[in-house]
Enzyme design. Structure first.
Site, PDB file in Angstrom:
ATOM      1  N   GLY A 156       0.848  -1.197   0.000  1.00 39.79           N
ATOM      2  CA  GLY A 156       0.000   0.000   0.000  1.00 39.79           C
ATOM      3  C   GLY A 156       0.877   1.239   0.000  1.00 39.79           C
ATOM      4  CB  THR A 234       8.485  -0.578   9.755  1.00 36.89           C
ATOM      5  OG1 THR A 234       8.037  -0.835   8.413  1.00 36.89           O
ATOM      6  CG2 THR A 234       9.995  -0.503   9.796  1.00 36.89           C
ATOM      7  NE  ARG A 236      -0.263  -1.006  14.713  1.00 35.61           N
ATOM      8  CZ  ARG A 236       0.135   0.217  14.332  1.00 35.61           C
ATOM      9  NH1 ARG A 236       1.389   0.424  13.976  1.00 35.61           N
ATOM     10  NH2 ARG A 236      -0.711   1.232  14.331  1.00 35.61           N
ATOM     11  CD  GLU A 265       5.016  -2.084  19.941  1.00 37.01           C
ATOM     12  OE1 GLU A 265       4.666  -0.912  20.160  1.00 37.01           O
ATOM     13  OE2 GLU A 265       5.195  -2.538  18.804  1.00 37.01           O
ATOM     14  CG  HIS A 284       5.538   1.493  17.624  1.00 29.92           C
ATOM     15  ND1 HIS A 284       4.519   0.621  17.862  1.00 29.92           N
ATOM     16  CD2 HIS A 284       5.135   2.218  16.544  1.00 29.92           C
ATOM     17  CE1 HIS A 284       3.544   0.799  16.995  1.00 29.92           C
ATOM     18  NE2 HIS A 284       3.899   1.771  16.174  1.00 29.92           N
TER      19      HIS A 284
HETATM   20  P1  NAD Z   1      -2.216   0.834   3.406  1.00 31.67           P
HETATM   21  O1  NAD Z   1      -3.620   0.566   3.797  1.00 31.67           O
HETATM   22  O2  NAD Z   1      -1.927   1.880   2.390  1.00 31.67           O
HETATM   23  O3  NAD Z   1      -1.494  -0.517   2.912  1.00 31.67           O
HETATM   24  C1  NAD Z   1      -1.650  -1.738   3.567  1.00 31.67           C
HETATM   25  C2  NAD Z   1      -1.689  -2.807   2.477  1.00 31.67           C
HETATM   26  O4  NAD Z   1      -1.692  -4.091   3.117  1.00 31.67           O
HETATM   27  C3  NAD Z   1      -2.940  -2.734   1.596  1.00 31.67           C
HETATM   28  O5  NAD Z   1      -2.564  -2.530   0.251  1.00 31.67           O
HETATM   29  C4  NAD Z   1      -3.623  -4.068   1.819  1.00 31.67           C
HETATM   30  O6  NAD Z   1      -4.243  -4.581   0.637  1.00 31.67           O
HETATM   31  C5  NAD Z   1      -2.450  -4.947   2.255  1.00 31.67           C
HETATM   32  N1  NAD Z   1      -2.852  -6.163   2.946  1.00 31.67           N
HETATM   33  C6  NAD Z   1      -3.832  -6.315   3.867  1.00 31.67           C
HETATM   34  N2  NAD Z   1      -3.874  -7.599   4.253  1.00 31.67           N
HETATM   35  C7  NAD Z   1      -2.895  -8.263   3.566  1.00 31.67           C
HETATM   36  C8  NAD Z   1      -2.436  -9.607   3.540  1.00 31.67           C
HETATM   37  N3  NAD Z   1      -3.010 -10.555   4.299  1.00 31.67           N
HETATM   38  N4  NAD Z   1      -1.382  -9.926   2.732  1.00 31.67           N
HETATM   39  C9  NAD Z   1      -0.808  -8.977   1.971  1.00 31.67           C
HETATM   40  N5  NAD Z   1      -1.215  -7.692   1.933  1.00 31.67           N
HETATM   41  C10 NAD Z   1      -2.241  -7.340   2.733  1.00 31.67           C
HETATM   42  O7  NAD Z   1      -1.468   1.156   4.789  1.00 31.67           O
HETATM   43  P2  NAD Z   1      -0.037   1.847   4.958  1.00 31.67           P
HETATM   44  O8  NAD Z   1      -0.197   3.308   5.109  1.00 31.67           O
HETATM   45  O9  NAD Z   1       0.902   1.306   3.924  1.00 31.67           O
HETATM   46  O10 NAD Z   1       0.353   1.269   6.405  1.00 31.67           O
HETATM   47  C11 NAD Z   1       0.585  -0.125   6.584  1.00 31.67           C
HETATM   48  C12 NAD Z   1       0.669  -0.449   8.058  1.00 31.67           C
HETATM   49  O11 NAD Z   1       1.874   0.108   8.595  1.00 31.67           O
HETATM   50  C13 NAD Z   1      -0.428   0.193   8.927  1.00 31.67           C
HETATM   51  O12 NAD Z   1      -1.638  -0.542   8.908  1.00 31.67           O
HETATM   52  C14 NAD Z   1       0.217   0.209  10.308  1.00 31.67           C
HETATM   53  O13 NAD Z   1      -0.131  -0.943  11.036  1.00 31.67           O
HETATM   54  C15 NAD Z   1       1.719   0.200  10.008  1.00 31.67           C
HETATM   55  N6  NAD Z   1       2.359   1.446  10.489  1.00 31.67           N
HETATM   56  C16 NAD Z   1       3.356   1.354  11.412  1.00 31.67           C
HETATM   57  C17 NAD Z   1       3.959   2.523  11.888  1.00 31.67           C
HETATM   58  C18 NAD Z   1       5.069   2.476  12.907  1.00 31.67           C
HETATM   59  O14 NAD Z   1       5.278   3.454  13.615  1.00 31.67           O
HETATM   60  N7  NAD Z   1       5.846   1.426  12.998  1.00 31.67           N
HETATM   61  C19 NAD Z   1       3.526   3.761  11.430  1.00 31.67           C
HETATM   62  C20 NAD Z   1       2.528   3.804  10.463  1.00 31.67           C
HETATM   63  C21 NAD Z   1       1.941   2.649   9.997  1.00 31.67           C
END
Ligand code: NAD
Length: 322
Positions: A156, A234, A236, A265, A284
């Site tokens: 994504g 990075t 979850r 966490e 995190h």
């Molecule tokens: P996004 O919604 O743009 O992208 C997530 C992608 O994952 C989507 O394209 C979705 O189709 C795909 N997906 C869902 N289930 C799947 C599966 N079983 N197999 C393969 N792909 C699958 O979200 P994003 O903005 O790219 O963020 C992704 C994740 O990053 C967030 O949901 C969040 O948990 C995590 N995040 C972590 C931090 C951090 O501080 N470490 C910060 C921001 C986001």
């Protein structure tokens, strides 16, 4: 205009609160915590119109105590495990996200963790400070990114931005994401999850934590990985089975890992990862830069202006289908 009272659900520092307030309109009030206690959360959310959520979950009891709450604004995007969606839905609350700031910060952090794990940077640094000059000891296990196949699980916003950055190192991009249309893949090669597990040199995780993705990277996935492979998470904690990964790293069944997120966490110094030289750990902080906070808060408060003006919100999530 209606003054807004905004509750900040995570415990920050005075400097951080000052940065957040610098982005607010003069007639908005930010209500902040002095402790990390849920009782203080319940006290302070009462009378607030909006709750801003970061990594600390907004729980059902806090939502229930927010008698005037109408909107939950996530300052990032990972709402699946940080907002009690059933409680929010039952109260008829709205939910909006903030991709601004988040995407670039996390994409850069994925590259940082990959390079740090590939070069054992934290181990080398800690050893040097103790008088151990490992000029040759790390050569057999230290890698370059050039020429490697990077597998993205989740492609994504963040996965794609990370891919652009890894590609600058001369890597090949493969991904697994059933939700991405071929025309959005931008030249990246779609592969089944098993193929990525068994063939990628570096695997970078970018999926939300949901029931479908919990332990997506489990003992079986890790067993398929190459002994020379690196895992970066990075996204979850909970997407990766920490016990299975720690065992594989300890037994050198994979080369290394770079991890920003964990099951349960915060983790403490007695966590199995902390004894391993082949893992790089951060608390995190992928989206925790000064730049990200500034961009996020500008976007959040712009959206809150839309909210109180009755205009459509940017990045609203439909809670009926979420
Ligand atoms: P996004 O919604 O743009 O992208 C997530 C992608 O994952 C989507 O394209 C979705 O189709 C795909 N997906 C869902 N289930 C799947 C599966 N079983 N197999 C393969 N792909 C699958 O979200 P994003 O903005 O790219 O963020 C992704 C994740 O990053 C967030 O949901 C969040 O948990 C995590 N995040 C972590 C931090 C951090 O501080 N470490 C910060 C921001 C986001």
């Amino acid at each position: 205009m209606t003054p807004l009272k905004v509750f900040y659900n995570s415990l920050g520092t005075p400097e951080m609160y000052a940065m957040i307030r610098s982005k607010m309109a003069a007639d908005m009030t930010l209500v902040t915590l002095d402790t990390d206690e849920d009782a203080e959360r319940r006290d302070k959310v009462a009378g607030c119109d909006v709750a801003i959520v970061a990594a600390k979950p907004l729980t059902g009891p806090t939502i229930a105590a927010g008698d005037r709450l109408r909107l939950i604004h996530h300052q990032g995007v990972g709402y699946h495990d940080t907002v009690d969606l059933a409680a929010a839905r039952a109260r008829g609350l709205r939910l909006a996200l903030t991709p601004e700031g988040t995407t670039i910060g996390v994409a850069e952090h994925a590259v940082l963790l990959a390079l740090a794990a590939a070069r054992r940077v934290t181990f080398a640094d800690a050893e040097l400070r103790r008088g151990h000059w490992h000029v040759n000891a790390l050569r057999p296990v230290s890698l370059e990114l050039y020429g490697k196949t990077v597998g993205f699980v989740g492609f994504g916003r963040i996965g794609r931005e990370a891919a652009r950055r890894f590609a600058a190192f001369g890597t090949r991009t493969v991904f697994h994401d059933p939700g991405v249309a071929d025309d959005a893949a931008h030249g990246a090669e779609r592969r089944p999850l098993d193929w990525i597990a068994g063939n990628a040199d570096l695997i970078s995780i970018h999926v939300p934590l949901t029931e479908a993705t919990r332990h997506l990277v489990d003992a079986a996935f890790i067993a398929r990985m190459k002994p020379s492979a690196i895992l970066v998470n990075t996204a979850r904690g909970g997407v990766v089975d920490d016990a299975a990964l720690a065992a594989a790293l300890a037994e050198k069944r994979i080369l290394a890992a770079g991890l920003d997120v964990f099951e349960g966490e915060p983790i403490g110094p007695d966590h199995p990862y902390c004894a391993l030289p082949n893992v790089v750990l951060t608390p995190h902080i992928s989206a925790g830069t000064r730049d990200a906070l500034s961009h996020k808060m500008a976007a959040v408060f712009l959206n809150l202006e839309r909210f109180r003006n009755g205009e459509p919100l940017a990045n609203e999530v439909d809670l009926a289908t979420a």
